[in-house]
Design an enzyme around this catalytic site. Structure first.
Site, PDB file in Angstrom:
ATOM      1  N   THR A 383     -11.311 -37.960  31.244  1.00 42.82           N
ATOM      2  CA  THR A 383     -10.891 -39.349  31.414  1.00 42.82           C
ATOM      3  C   THR A 383     -11.416 -39.719  32.784  1.00 42.82           C
ATOM      4  O   THR A 383     -12.017 -38.889  33.456  1.00 42.82           O
ATOM      5  CB  THR A 383      -9.350 -39.396  31.299  1.00 42.82           C
ATOM      6  OG1 THR A 383      -9.009 -39.007  29.977  1.00 42.82           O
ATOM      7  CG2 THR A 383      -8.744 -40.725  31.625  1.00 42.82           C
ATOM      8  N   THR A 401     -10.445 -44.003  29.261  1.00 49.72           N
ATOM      9  CA  THR A 401     -10.846 -42.761  28.606  1.00 49.72           C
ATOM     10  C   THR A 401     -11.409 -42.977  27.214  1.00 49.72           C
ATOM     11  O   THR A 401     -11.151 -44.002  26.568  1.00 49.72           O
ATOM     12  CB  THR A 401      -9.644 -41.795  28.504  1.00 49.72           C
ATOM     13  OG1 THR A 401     -10.094 -40.502  28.086  1.00 49.72           O
ATOM     14  CG2 THR A 401      -8.599 -42.289  27.525  1.00 49.72           C
ATOM     15  N   ASN A 403     -10.770 -40.178  25.459  1.00 48.51           N
ATOM     16  CA  ASN A 403      -9.947 -38.994  25.223  1.00 48.51           C
ATOM     17  C   ASN A 403     -10.680 -37.773  25.774  1.00 48.51           C
ATOM     18  O   ASN A 403     -10.768 -37.633  26.967  1.00 48.51           O
ATOM     19  CB  ASN A 403      -9.544 -38.822  23.765  1.00 48.51           C
ATOM     20  CG  ASN A 403      -8.365 -37.859  23.645  1.00 48.51           C
ATOM     21  OD1 ASN A 403      -7.765 -37.503  24.664  1.00 48.51           O
ATOM     22  ND2 ASN A 403      -8.020 -37.424  22.460  1.00 48.51           N
ATOM     23  N   ASP A 425      -4.424 -38.339  20.015  1.00 51.71           N
ATOM     24  CA  ASP A 425      -3.257 -38.490  20.890  1.00 51.71           C
ATOM     25  C   ASP A 425      -1.991 -38.849  20.105  1.00 51.71           C
ATOM     26  O   ASP A 425      -0.882 -38.792  20.642  1.00 51.71           O
ATOM     27  CB  ASP A 425      -3.501 -39.547  21.969  1.00 51.71           C
ATOM     28  CG  ASP A 425      -4.157 -38.950  23.212  1.00 51.71           C
ATOM     29  OD1 ASP A 425      -4.328 -37.724  23.265  1.00 51.71           O
ATOM     30  OD2 ASP A 425      -4.489 -39.717  24.133  1.00 51.71           O
ATOM     31  N   SER A 454      -0.013 -42.333  25.375  1.00 45.35           N
ATOM     32  CA  SER A 454      -0.922 -41.798  26.387  1.00 45.35           C
ATOM     33  C   SER A 454      -0.127 -41.145  27.515  1.00 45.35           C
ATOM     34  O   SER A 454       1.077 -41.342  27.648  1.00 45.35           O
ATOM     35  CB  SER A 454      -1.749 -42.953  26.965  1.00 45.35           C
ATOM     36  OG  SER A 454      -2.529 -42.521  28.061  1.00 45.35           O
ATOM     37  N   GLY A 476      -6.900 -35.944  33.056  1.00 42.22           N
ATOM     38  CA  GLY A 476      -6.304 -34.616  32.908  1.00 42.22           C
ATOM     39  C   GLY A 476      -5.312 -34.471  31.775  1.00 42.22           C
ATOM     40  O   GLY A 476      -4.484 -33.553  31.801  1.00 42.22           O
ATOM     41  N   GLY A 477      -5.354 -35.355  30.767  1.00 38.21           N
ATOM     42  CA  GLY A 477      -4.411 -35.223  29.654  1.00 38.21           C
ATOM     43  C   GLY A 477      -2.982 -35.270  30.188  1.00 38.21           C
ATOM     44  O   GLY A 477      -2.690 -36.019  31.128  1.00 38.21           O
TER      45      GLY A 477
HETATM   46  O1  DON Z   1      -4.351 -40.941  26.980  1.00 39.86           O
HETATM   47  C1  DON Z   1      -4.200 -39.743  27.187  1.00 39.86           C
HETATM   48  O2  DON Z   1      -3.182 -39.262  27.603  1.00 39.86           O
HETATM   49  C2  DON Z   1      -5.375 -38.819  26.936  1.00 39.86           C
HETATM   50  N1  DON Z   1      -6.234 -39.395  25.952  1.00 39.86           N
HETATM   51  C3  DON Z   1      -6.072 -38.551  28.230  1.00 39.86           C
HETATM   52  C4  DON Z   1      -7.169 -37.556  28.058  1.00 39.86           C
HETATM   53  C5  DON Z   1      -7.662 -36.986  29.313  1.00 39.86           C
HETATM   54  O3  DON Z   1      -7.186 -37.253  30.377  1.00 39.86           O
HETATM   55  C6  DON Z   1      -8.788 -36.052  29.147  1.00 39.86           C
HETATM   56  N2  DON Z   1      -9.089 -35.379  30.349  1.00 39.86           N
HETATM   57  N3  DON Z   1      -8.700 -34.311  30.588  1.00 39.86           N
END
Ligand code: DON
Length: 572
Positions: A383, A401, A403, A425, A454, A476-477
């Site tokens: 992201t 992002t 994703n 997600d 998200s 960072g998810g």
């Molecule tokens: O929206 C979200 O939480 C995820 N799609 C974010 C994904 C992300 O940060 C990928 N990187 N590590």
């Protein structure tokens, strides 16, 4: 569950004009940090007396600074950076994805813009059952209806000052004239080449001569330039209607995807009330659902606020309390939160100080247990976040992002941009882990038109005098939430400089999998041994994140880019 590999990106690249500096003057070794920790003193720093832009790409940051110097405000610059990232940082910058933006004009409250992707009308709760491994991650079925263009156009419509064509022009130029590829971006494309090669338009765009563009080569994207020109000439309609929309729908038909002309025409960005968190006299504005970021971080901060004073950074006592606070906040996140247009989010309750006090009372000296399930969480940095402050003190914090890196890996033929894989997600199979190991429930199940939950946490912090203090965010998810927490707490509670706060090692707990994840070689061995003795399962997980933040200093603004990745700042 997924065979897809998500790379832990921990490449540090030295960029001209962004040289890492030595240890922060006056910094003393922190007992809880491993003496060999490789990021100490390595954050990239830019300074500006009046204004600052930081992003995951130094080229995009320069675009933002140029817009500010042409008389644009923070929103103009943010929109210009957003479009530029779609060109120069294709792993995450995007037209085919979505994001969240917090805008705070110089005075008064903040505004939150939700331009998260939405499930197509033909999507259904169990659409991935039997659809094949990775169907929610790679290929046409993985894509939600893109929100990025609607969001950027809407942010500009409401808060921009310069003409729209002025702010999108730099992105068009970068796409048509090309830009010089750096080592990080070349390597990043190479790492995902096995997915990109599966789709002819992605192969043609990103693997010319069947190889990623080499470091130092000139990379042009003429089809992407054409799409950006359509947006320049017709605004959001240049993307959601007409030729580009036709190309998206044709791409869907080619690969069995669900996005229709009606889905595109119906998409719109939504203004929402930001989450406001009061923390030790500071005020934090962050993202409400459809992102869980603001609520989950607020819950963590509220629990930690009652441990006063906090134990020192990196001590077992602190990391244990943080892990227990995170465990509880993520359990609530995964249970209750979802698109507010579809499910009730108990925001007031989850963010009340009394609720936090109750959770805090549950935390003893040993690790508690999150029931059920243990899945391998994966990590990545795919992201991207950017922070902007202009000379008038207006601020924007934006995370966007596709994703994971390169989203679904599908490029829209003839239009030159990648589509997201944001459908993953959702709780595609409630109770089972997604790509990030998150186990979520019915509140985040798929429904037509619904936005997937998200973790993105773009945030703006005011000091106790209500003056703009810090703008922060990261990829960072799920770890986004805990990283933004760490930066805020490191600055406010541990009195670190922003470079030190960003360089410091990170820990993370998300309830399930029930393990305390730590950056490898970050915390002192004694700290980890002591945490194990308290009952924590420690998981070394490489390194993670790409925090891009700006802080107020005595001389103006300091923009700081995470030493773990390849961003940079530009100020004046
Ligand atoms: O929206 C979200 O939480 C995820 N799609 C974010 C994904 C992300 O940060 C990928 N990187 N590590």
């Amino acid at each position: 569950m997924h065979s897809l590999r998500i790379f832990a990106l921990c490449v540090v690249i030295l960029l001209p004009g962004c040289a890492p500096r030595g240890p922060t003057p006056g910094a003393s070794p922190v007992p809880g940090i491993d003496p060999t920790w490789r990021f100490t003193g390595k954050a990239r720093i830019a300074s500006g007396r009046q204004a600052m832009v930081v992003s995951g790409s130094p080229i995009a940051s320069q675009v933002g600074r140029d817009i500010l110097q042409q008389g644009g405000n923070a929103t103009d610059a943010a929109v210009a950076v957003g479009f530029a990232l779609a060109v120069v940082h294709p792993e995450a910058g995007n037209l085919g994805g979505g994001g969240f933006m917090i805008i705070r004009p110089r005075e008064g409250p903040a505004y939150a813009l939700d331009y998260r992707e939405a499930a197509p009308a033909r999507a259904s709760r169990d659409m991935y059952r039997g659809a094949g491994e990775d169907a929610s991650v790679t290929g046409h079925l993985a894509a939600g209806v893109p929100g990025a263009v609607a969001g950027l156009v809407e942010a500009h419509r409401r808060f921009g000052r310069l003409p729209f064509r002025t702010v999108i022009e730099p992105a068009i130029r970068l796409a048509s004239d090309g830009f010089v590829v750096d080592e990080y971006r070349s390597r990043s494309i190479g790492e995902d080449s096995s997915r990109l090669v599966l789709f002819p338009a992605s192969r043609a765009t990103f693997l010319p001569a069947d190889r990623p563009p080499a470091r130092g080569s000139h990379f042009q994207q003429p089809e992407l330039a054409g799409t950006l020109e359509a947006i320049r000439d017709s605004g959001a309609a240049g993307f959601y209607r007409g030729r580009v929309a036709d190309l998206i729908v044709a791409e869907m038909q080619r690969g069995g995807g669900l996005i229709s002309r009606e889905d595109l025409a119906a998409y719109h960005a939504i203004w929402r009330d930001p989450i406001e968190i009061a923390y030790r006299g500071y005020t934090i504005y962050s993202m409400p659902p459809a992102s869980s970021g603001g609520i989950t971080m607020g819950e963590i901060l509220n629990i930690m606020e009652g441990f006063s004073p906090l134990p020192p950074f990196g001590s077992p006592a602190l990391v244990h309390r943080e892990a227990e606070a995170m465990r509880r906040a993520f359990t609530d996140r995964n249970t209750y939160l979802g698109d507010p247009d579809f499910v009730h989010n108990p925001i007031e309750r989850l963010l009340s100080k009394e609720y936090a006090a109750g959770l805090r009372r549950e935390i003893g000296e040993r690790a508690s247990v999150t029931p059920r399930f243990d899945a391998q969480a994966r990590t990545g940095s795919s992201t991207t976040h950017y922070s902007v402050i202009d000379a008038d003190g207006n601020a924007v914090s934006c995370t966007t992002t596709l994703n994971n890196s390169y989203g679904s890996a599908v490029t829209v033929t003839g239009a030159g941009f990648l589509l997201n894989d944001e459908m993953d997600d959702f709780a595609t199979s409630p109770g089972e882990p997604n790509m990030y190991g998150l186990v979520q429930g019915e509140a985040n199940a798929i429904a037509p038109g619904k936005r997937m939950l998200s973790a993105m946490t773009p945030s703006i912090v005011l000091d106790p005098a209500k003056q703009l203090f810090l703008v922060v965010g990261t990829p960072g998810g799920p770890k986004i939430i805990t990283m933004v927490y760490h930066v805020i707490s490191n600055v406010i509670d541990h009195h670190m400089s922003l470079p030190d706060a960003i360089s410091a090692p990170r820990m993370h707990h998300q309830g399930l999998p029930d393990s305390l994840q730590v950056e490898t070689d970050g915390f002192a061995r004694e700290t980890l041994d002591s945490l194990r003795a308290r009952g924590h399962a420690i998981a070394n997980r490489g390194t993670w994140g790409d925090v891009e933040a700006i802080i107020r200093t005595a001389d103006g603004w300091q923009g700081v880019s995470d030493p773990r990745l390849a961003g940079g700042g530009a100020g004046y």
